[in-house]
Design a protein around this motif. Structure first.
Motif, PDB file in Angstrom:
ATOM      1  N   ARG A 180      -4.837  -1.780  -2.925  1.00  0.00           N
ATOM      2  CA  ARG A 180      -6.073  -2.023  -2.187  1.00  0.00           C
ATOM      3  C   ARG A 180      -7.251  -2.245  -3.154  1.00  0.00           C
ATOM      4  O   ARG A 180      -8.102  -3.100  -2.919  1.00  0.00           O
ATOM      5  CB  ARG A 180      -6.366  -0.855  -1.247  1.00  0.00           C
ATOM      6  CG  ARG A 180      -5.392  -0.764  -0.076  1.00  0.00           C
ATOM      7  CD  ARG A 180      -5.631   0.509   0.726  1.00  0.00           C
ATOM      8  NE  ARG A 180      -6.958   0.527   1.321  1.00  0.00           N
ATOM      9  CZ  ARG A 180      -7.256   0.014   2.520  1.00  0.00           C
ATOM     10  NH1 ARG A 180      -6.305  -0.552   3.244  1.00  0.00           N
ATOM     11  NH2 ARG A 180      -8.485   0.079   2.999  1.00  0.00           N
ATOM     12  N   PHE A 207      -2.513  -3.381   6.931  1.00  0.00           N
ATOM     13  CA  PHE A 207      -2.810  -3.124   5.525  1.00  0.00           C
ATOM     14  C   PHE A 207      -4.259  -2.695   5.336  1.00  0.00           C
ATOM     15  O   PHE A 207      -4.561  -1.828   4.528  1.00  0.00           O
ATOM     16  CB  PHE A 207      -2.523  -4.382   4.696  1.00  0.00           C
ATOM     17  CG  PHE A 207      -2.540  -4.139   3.213  1.00  0.00           C
ATOM     18  CD1 PHE A 207      -1.466  -3.535   2.586  1.00  0.00           C
ATOM     19  CD2 PHE A 207      -3.619  -4.526   2.443  1.00  0.00           C
ATOM     20  CE1 PHE A 207      -1.479  -3.304   1.212  1.00  0.00           C
ATOM     21  CE2 PHE A 207      -3.642  -4.298   1.073  1.00  0.00           C
ATOM     22  CZ  PHE A 207      -2.569  -3.684   0.454  1.00  0.00           C
ATOM     23  N   CYS A 255       5.098  -1.404   8.867  1.00  0.00           N
ATOM     24  CA  CYS A 255       4.804  -2.631   8.108  1.00  0.00           C
ATOM     25  C   CYS A 255       6.080  -3.408   7.819  1.00  0.00           C
ATOM     26  O   CYS A 255       6.100  -4.646   7.918  1.00  0.00           O
ATOM     27  CB  CYS A 255       4.105  -2.270   6.796  1.00  0.00           C
ATOM     28  SG  CYS A 255       2.425  -1.636   6.995  1.00  0.00           S
ATOM     29  N   CYS A 307      -0.520  -8.257   4.517  1.00  0.00           N
ATOM     30  CA  CYS A 307      -0.286  -8.114   3.080  1.00  0.00           C
ATOM     31  C   CYS A 307       0.788  -9.098   2.638  1.00  0.00           C
ATOM     32  O   CYS A 307       1.519  -9.652   3.461  1.00  0.00           O
ATOM     33  CB  CYS A 307       0.110  -6.687   2.714  1.00  0.00           C
ATOM     34  SG  CYS A 307       1.734  -6.181   3.291  1.00  0.00           S
TER      35      CYS A 307
END
Length: 286
Positions: A55, A226, A19, A265
């Motif tokens: 989340r 994500f 990420c 994200c």
């Protein structure tokens, strides 16, 4: 073309490094990305807790819990109550029709395709592809002759000519429903939608006779990092461990290639995750 390659000792650092690398690429998108995880069932509890929190805070659109994502590929809680693969397969196949009544499972689940791949008019009985992989590993691990014939791929499970394969594999085919050395996620006659299921195209198990280890490589045509990737990585770790256990082997690494990987994200969400990890992110050999 932008691409990344990540090698990390556990799932948390592998996912976070991927990420982080994607966040540095224009458009946060890369092609033919490779993430290799040395111990795919090991997690950083602080990073996992922060990821779960972030989340859960997402409401537009809401995100499924990581364990829900895991269960589409490997039903870990159900497997924990089963002593044999046959028991897991039978129990899952019994509940599979009910699972498909859920909107997100209309086209099936990944584990459903692995243990109950739809048959053909000529051979309508669903095929348990994982049983075939485990059977072959059990049969061939003592010979150390074949390393990479344990597939979940793209041909139909009833395609192929067993007479053209090594004797050890050809002998196994009648019990496997006549299929070749591949087992399938995508069903061409069913999966005509452009988006969503199935993003996972291929799983391949490699047997390392020097260490009695089985490794897993997986290919995703598209990956939302994500939304899905962490749960996907964890599920693949469970899948590799399950196959290894029932073939009398040791689970090894999981390698995941994505045709296109996207980071969806925010900068603040990624920063919170980077702050949560308890071991330095980079410079840790696998």
């Amino acid at each position: 073309m932008h691409t990344i390659t990540v090698d990390a000792p556990d799932i948390s650092r592998a996912w976070l490094e991927a990420c982080t690398r994607l966040s540095e690429i224009p458009g946060k998108k890369a092609f033919h990305t490779m993430v290799r995880i040395a111990r795919p069932l090991h997690e950083d509890p602080h990073l996992r807790a922060e990821l779960d929190r972030l989340r859960a805070a997402r409401t537009k659109p809401p995100l499924y819990p990581i364990n829900t994502v895991v269960n589409t590929l490997f039903p870990a809680a159900l497997a924990a109550t089963c002593t044999t693969h046959e028991q897991l397969s039978e129990r899952y196949r019994a509940m599979y029709p009910r699972l498909q009544e859920i909107r997100r499972n209309t086209h099936g689940t990944y584990f459903g395709r692995l243990v109950s791949y739809p048959g053909t008019p000529d051979k309508p009985e669903p095929v348990d592809q994982l049983a075939r992989v485990i059977r072959r590993l059990n049969m061939l691990r003592t010979t150390a002759k074949w390393s990479a014939v344990y597939e979940a791929g793209t041909a139909h499970v009833t395609d192929g000519d067993a007479s053209a394969w090594p004797d050890e594999l050809a002998a196994d085919e009648p019990a496997a429903g006549g299929a070749g050395p591949e087992a399938v996620i995508r069903a061409a006659s069913l999966d005509t939608q452009t988006l969503d299921f199935p993003c996972l195209s291929h799983c391949s198990f490699q047997f390392d006779s020097a260490t009695n280890t089985v490794h897993l490589a997986a290919y995703y045509r598209s990956h939302y990092m994500f939304d899905r990737a962490y749960g996907n990585y964890l599920a693949l770790g469970h899948l590799c461990a399950w196959v290894a256990r029932h073939a009398g082997l040791t689970p090894g690494t999981v390698s995941v290639m994505s045709g296109c990987a996207r980071l969806e994200c925010t900068k603040s969400e990624l920063g919170a995750l980077q702050d949560a990890v308890t071991t330095p992110l980079f410079g840790l050999g696998a």
